[in-house]
Scaffold this motif. Sequence first.
Motif, PDB file in Angstrom:
ATOM      1  N   GLN A 138       0.817  -1.219   0.000  1.00 15.85           N
ATOM      2  CA  GLN A 138       0.000   0.000   0.000  1.00 15.85           C
ATOM      3  C   GLN A 138       0.856   1.276   0.000  1.00 15.85           C
ATOM      4  OE1 GLN A 138      -2.855  -0.258   3.206  1.00 15.85           O
ATOM      5  NE2 GLN A 138      -4.129  -1.703   2.070  1.00 15.85           N
ATOM      6  N   ARG A 139       1.956   1.234  -0.746  1.00 13.52           N
ATOM      7  CA  ARG A 139       2.795   2.421  -0.861  1.00 13.52           C
ATOM      8  C   ARG A 139       2.102   3.503  -1.693  1.00 13.52           C
ATOM      9  NH1 ARG A 139       8.482   0.969  -3.096  1.00 13.52           N
ATOM     10  NH2 ARG A 139       8.832   3.157  -2.494  1.00 13.52           N
ATOM     11  N   TRP A 140       1.213   3.074  -2.595  1.00 16.06           N
ATOM     12  CA  TRP A 140       0.519   4.006  -3.474  1.00 16.06           C
ATOM     13  C   TRP A 140      -0.829   4.447  -2.905  1.00 16.06           C
ATOM     14  CZ3 TRP A 140       2.662   6.046  -7.831  1.00 16.06           C
ATOM     15  CH2 TRP A 140       3.794   5.412  -8.354  1.00 16.06           C
ATOM     16  N   GLN A 141      -1.232   3.891  -1.777  1.00 19.42           N
ATOM     17  CA  GLN A 141      -2.580   4.094  -1.288  1.00 19.42           C
ATOM     18  C   GLN A 141      -2.920   5.569  -1.088  1.00 19.42           C
ATOM     19  OE1 GLN A 141      -4.837   1.743  -1.051  1.00 19.42           O
ATOM     20  NE2 GLN A 141      -6.440   3.163  -0.341  1.00 19.42           N
ATOM     21  N   ALA A 142      -2.043   6.303  -0.424  1.00 20.40           N
ATOM     22  CA  ALA A 142      -2.326   7.718  -0.138  1.00 20.40           C
ATOM     23  C   ALA A 142      -2.437   8.529  -1.424  1.00 20.40           C
ATOM     24  CB  ALA A 142      -1.233   8.289   0.765  1.00 20.40           C
ATOM     25  N   LEU A 143      -1.568   8.252  -2.382  1.00 19.85           N
ATOM     26  CA  LEU A 143      -1.610   8.995  -3.654  1.00 19.85           C
ATOM     27  C   LEU A 143      -2.885   8.664  -4.422  1.00 19.85           C
ATOM     28  CD1 LEU A 143       1.337   9.721  -5.987  1.00 19.85           C
ATOM     29  CD2 LEU A 143      -0.767   8.824  -6.960  1.00 19.85           C
ATOM     30  N   VAL A 144      -3.278   7.376  -4.430  1.00 18.42           N
ATOM     31  CA  VAL A 144      -4.502   6.978  -5.126  1.00 18.42           C
ATOM     32  C   VAL A 144      -5.715   7.660  -4.500  1.00 18.42           C
ATOM     33  CG1 VAL A 144      -6.032   5.034  -5.591  1.00 18.42           C
ATOM     34  CG2 VAL A 144      -3.580   4.789  -5.976  1.00 18.42           C
ATOM     35  N   GLU A 145      -5.765   7.694  -3.174  1.00 15.39           N
ATOM     36  CA  GLU A 145      -6.898   8.318  -2.497  1.00 15.39           C
ATOM     37  C   GLU A 145      -6.946   9.826  -2.761  1.00 15.39           C
ATOM     38  OE1 GLU A 145      -9.367   6.929  -1.060  1.00 15.39           O
ATOM     39  OE2 GLU A 145      -8.548   4.910  -1.341  1.00 15.39           O
ATOM     40  N   ALA A 146      -5.780  10.462  -2.815  1.00 17.48           N
ATOM     41  CA  ALA A 146      -5.747  11.896  -3.096  1.00 17.48           C
ATOM     42  C   ALA A 146      -6.268  12.191  -4.496  1.00 17.48           C
ATOM     43  CB  ALA A 146      -4.331  12.421  -2.930  1.00 17.48           C
ATOM     44  N   CYS A 147      -5.925  11.339  -5.460  1.00 15.47           N
ATOM     45  CA  CYS A 147      -6.435  11.523  -6.825  1.00 15.47           C
ATOM     46  C   CYS A 147      -7.927  11.227  -6.895  1.00 15.47           C
ATOM     47  CB  CYS A 147      -5.678  10.617  -7.793  1.00 15.47           C
ATOM     48  SG  CYS A 147      -3.940  11.075  -8.040  1.00 15.47           S
ATOM     49  N   ARG A 148      -8.361  10.207  -6.152  1.00 14.09           N
ATOM     50  CA  ARG A 148      -9.781   9.870  -6.143  1.00 14.09           C
ATOM     51  C   ARG A 148     -10.611  11.019  -5.559  1.00 14.09           C
ATOM     52  NH1 ARG A 148      -9.539   4.829  -3.876  1.00 14.09           N
ATOM     53  NH2 ARG A 148      -9.287   3.879  -5.946  1.00 14.09           N
ATOM     54  N   ALA A 149     -10.007  11.782  -4.642  1.00 16.16           N
ATOM     55  CA  ALA A 149     -10.712  12.914  -4.036  1.00 16.16           C
ATOM     56  C   ALA A 149     -11.020  14.001  -5.065  1.00 16.16           C
ATOM     57  CB  ALA A 149      -9.873  13.486  -2.895  1.00 16.16           C
ATOM     58  N   GLU A 150     -10.339  13.971  -6.204  1.00 11.55           N
ATOM     59  CA  GLU A 150     -10.630  14.938  -7.265  1.00 11.55           C
ATOM     60  C   GLU A 150     -11.903  14.606  -8.020  1.00 11.55           C
ATOM     61  OE1 GLU A 150      -9.102  17.722  -8.112  1.00 11.55           O
ATOM     62  OE2 GLU A 150      -7.601  17.580  -6.530  1.00 11.55           O
ATOM     63  N   GLY A 151     -12.522  13.456  -7.702  1.00  6.19           N
ATOM     64  CA  GLY A 151     -13.815  13.129  -8.290  1.00  6.19           C
ATOM     65  C   GLY A 151     -13.767  12.117  -9.408  1.00  6.19           C
ATOM     66  N   PHE A 152     -12.677  11.366  -9.557  1.00  4.96           N
ATOM     67  CA  PHE A 152     -12.554  10.399 -10.632  1.00  4.96           C
ATOM     68  C   PHE A 152     -12.236   9.015 -10.080  1.00  4.96           C
ATOM     69  CE2 PHE A 152     -11.108  14.475 -12.380  1.00  4.96           C
ATOM     70  CZ  PHE A 152     -11.975  14.609 -13.450  1.00  4.96           C
ATOM     71  N   PRO A 153     -12.747   7.939 -10.710  1.00  5.51           N
ATOM     72  CA  PRO A 153     -12.238   6.602 -10.410  1.00  5.51           C
ATOM     73  C   PRO A 153     -10.767   6.528 -10.794  1.00  5.51           C
ATOM     74  CG  PRO A 153     -14.299   6.498 -11.645  1.00  5.51           C
ATOM     75  CD  PRO A 153     -13.854   7.914 -11.682  1.00  5.51           C
ATOM     76  N   VAL A 154      -9.988   5.695 -10.091  1.00 11.53           N
ATOM     77  CA  VAL A 154      -8.533   5.653 -10.280  1.00 11.53           C
ATOM     78  C   VAL A 154      -8.085   4.212 -10.466  1.00 11.53           C
ATOM     79  CG1 VAL A 154      -6.290   6.196  -9.265  1.00 11.53           C
ATOM     80  CG2 VAL A 154      -8.221   7.741  -8.907  1.00 11.53           C
ATOM     81  N   ARG A 155      -7.141   4.016 -11.423  1.00 17.83           N
ATOM     82  CA  ARG A 155      -6.496   2.707 -11.606  1.00 17.83           C
ATOM     83  C   ARG A 155      -4.991   2.920 -11.572  1.00 17.83           C
ATOM     84  NH1 ARG A 155      -8.347  -0.284 -16.852  1.00 17.83           N
ATOM     85  NH2 ARG A 155      -7.203  -1.963 -15.803  1.00 17.83           N
ATOM     86  N   LEU A 156      -4.303   2.013 -10.909  1.00 19.34           N
ATOM     87  CA  LEU A 156      -2.839   2.045 -10.843  1.00 19.34           C
ATOM     88  C   LEU A 156      -2.303   1.029 -11.836  1.00 19.34           C
ATOM     89  CD1 LEU A 156      -0.297   3.177  -9.471  1.00 19.34           C
ATOM     90  CD2 LEU A 156      -0.473   1.299  -7.813  1.00 19.34           C
ATOM     91  N   LEU A 157      -1.554   1.517 -12.832  1.00 22.58           N
ATOM     92  CA  LEU A 157      -1.097   0.680 -13.935  1.00 22.58           C
ATOM     93  C   LEU A 157       0.340   1.044 -14.290  1.00 22.58           C
ATOM     94  CD1 LEU A 157      -4.287   1.272 -16.091  1.00 22.58           C
ATOM     95  CD2 LEU A 157      -3.774  -0.865 -14.908  1.00 22.58           C
ATOM     96  N   ALA A 158       0.913   0.249 -15.182  1.00 21.21           N
ATOM     97  CA  ALA A 158       2.231   0.557 -15.742  1.00 21.21           C
ATOM     98  C   ALA A 158       2.102   0.562 -17.260  1.00 21.21           C
ATOM     99  CB  ALA A 158       3.256  -0.472 -15.297  1.00 21.21           C
TER     100      ALA A 158
END
Length: 720
Positions: free
Chosen positions: A481-501
Amino acid sequence: MPEEIEILPVDIHLPGLLKVLGEHLYSDPRVAVRELIQNAHDSCVRRRQEDTHVAREYTPKITVSIDSANQQLLIEDNGSGLTRDEITVFLATVGRGYTRELRERLGNARREEALDLIGMFGLGLLSSFMIASRIEITTCSYQAPTEAWRWISEGGQSYALRQATRAAVGTTVLLDLREDARFLLDASILRPVLKSYAAFLPIPIYVGEDATPVNNAPAPWLVDSDDDDEEPRVARTARYMAWIEERTSVRPLTVLPLSDVRAEDGTLIPLRGVLFVPPRSIVSIQEYGDVTVYVRHMLITERERDLLPAWARFVSGIIDCPSLNPTASRETLRHDELFAAVQAALEKALFAHFEHLADHAPLDWQAIVQAHNDLIKGWSVRAPELFTRVADLVSFKTSRGELTLPEYLRENPGRIFYYDNEDGVTQALALFEARRLAVIDARWFADTAFLKAYGQIYGVPVEELTPSASYLFAPVEDPEQRWQALVEACRAEGFPVRLLAYEPEHLPMILLYPAGAQKIRRAQHNMEEGRFVGPIRSLVRGFLERQQVDEAVMKGVLHLNARNPLLRRIRDLGPAHPGFTALLSILVANARMFAGQNLSAQDAIACFEQINTALSSLAGLDGGVPDGQHALTSVMLTSLGLHPEAAGRLSAEYETVEGLLAANVQQVAERLRISPLLLATICEELRRQPATQTGSILSLTDARNTRATRAHEEENNDAQ
């Protein structure tokens, strides 16, 4: 007892009939001039055939004169003229003409002169009443050269006939022009009219005392001789090309001189003229496929669109065929068996000509295909014979520039990739190019259909790519869950979020939408704005209900790129860092702008303000707003229902919410041209806004939610 049947005659109201035939049979009043020239021409042809005394030294001539003082137009010829009996039998009988009967006699005798006669229906003189209130004809027949007759009609039930004098054999038609036809008294107008209709007539036509006839530049096929059959192809092509260039002011890419053709039953159809390919075309704007048609050297129509095959929208031409049959108005052609035979012959001749170019002049053929690239792509799909001749020559817009399909297949051996969805084009190309995939932009006219046909004919796999294609992205697991905080911060902008490469790695995040999202959003917006009413509104509502889309996904899905170095560094900063939120806010706004979809003007302004606020925060700037007060932005005002222009004027006048609320609403409304009631409502809303207590401006998400709430309320009101 058998029932008695009474046979009664049908009465004809001649003035009404003349009005219908004279004014409504023809669409253009200038046709009257054509019909009178045609009658004069046929009279000259008749004299050449019948008057044995002048057969060799006879020089036919037609003169059109203008009498401006009396507002009259005169058409004079030295043709056969009419006897008194012929006047009563032909001139005064609607629907019966001497020309037609003469043609039938000559045709039955297999005389070629029958093809020189133009008139067919005995109606031409009626067209004179389109431009004249009174017609006076003075005529002297070669059969009785010592007597002349004057026929006068005002379009009524009767006509006047009396003896007259005329110096020579021939006919003079005098027209008292109606007020709306006196434009013909202008020689600068009359000459082009005569030249347009009668440019190819072999009998010279003069205007007044002009020394040169208006039809002094005959078409090349009219001056061809039997010896020209031995003329080299190159020389003949050059001669016809020069004539087309002089006539149209453009140099064609190729010309095809026409010659006689045989119908399926073996009948020889006389055909002359030329087909040519103009230097360029534009789909739906500057297409061709029409020809100018002359029948017995007299213009019938300048835009006959059915003689050439449907695929030949890049071809134009001029056709002179005595066998084609015009309608009674002589402004269009009858689509009969002869029309179909000429149509089939022209298509066959075009194919043969293009095949000859492809085999013997490939550079010329390539120039034609490239000049009309889009049109040829679109129409060749319907013509397999043409398709195979152009398949490797037409070009497409691709991520590597303009390429033909052989050039493209050298970039992508063995497979064709294309996209035809206008949504997210720029970022789609970035994703495809990062995977070293050359992609064809098939959003243009008929490109997709052409590519699919190419694949079927030549056995090349053709595949449509979309920005959300699964093989462009690799899922990323985050067990720690190293990306968890960043994903949640982006989700707070009102968009669904996917972590990909994914590639390219320098792209930190992109916003992707499901297929058709742009169209669905546009329909939803128009529904919310009330632009659809009645049955249309019901149809659109039904369409939207059938889509079964996830509203959260319709807003777009943020695809975070775990390979991006900048995003990794922001992740490592963590939420406690003062620049963490501001940096992510900038990246999200950039992704939104880069996606380009569902982005209204207000949304674009909100993105810029989001970036500005984040940059101000990173730089430690206070934004120029006094402590304890709150910035007044145009986005804030438009989200509350104010028109963007009015919002711009208001935010330029007042920098803070508090400043606006302290002002006199009535005076502000008058000064800035805003509805006082609307402005009072907005001020009341601002007093209740959380922004006035928290110190934060309305975010893009807040604005979107406000609009969604109001749309829902309006929909409920509509239902009630």
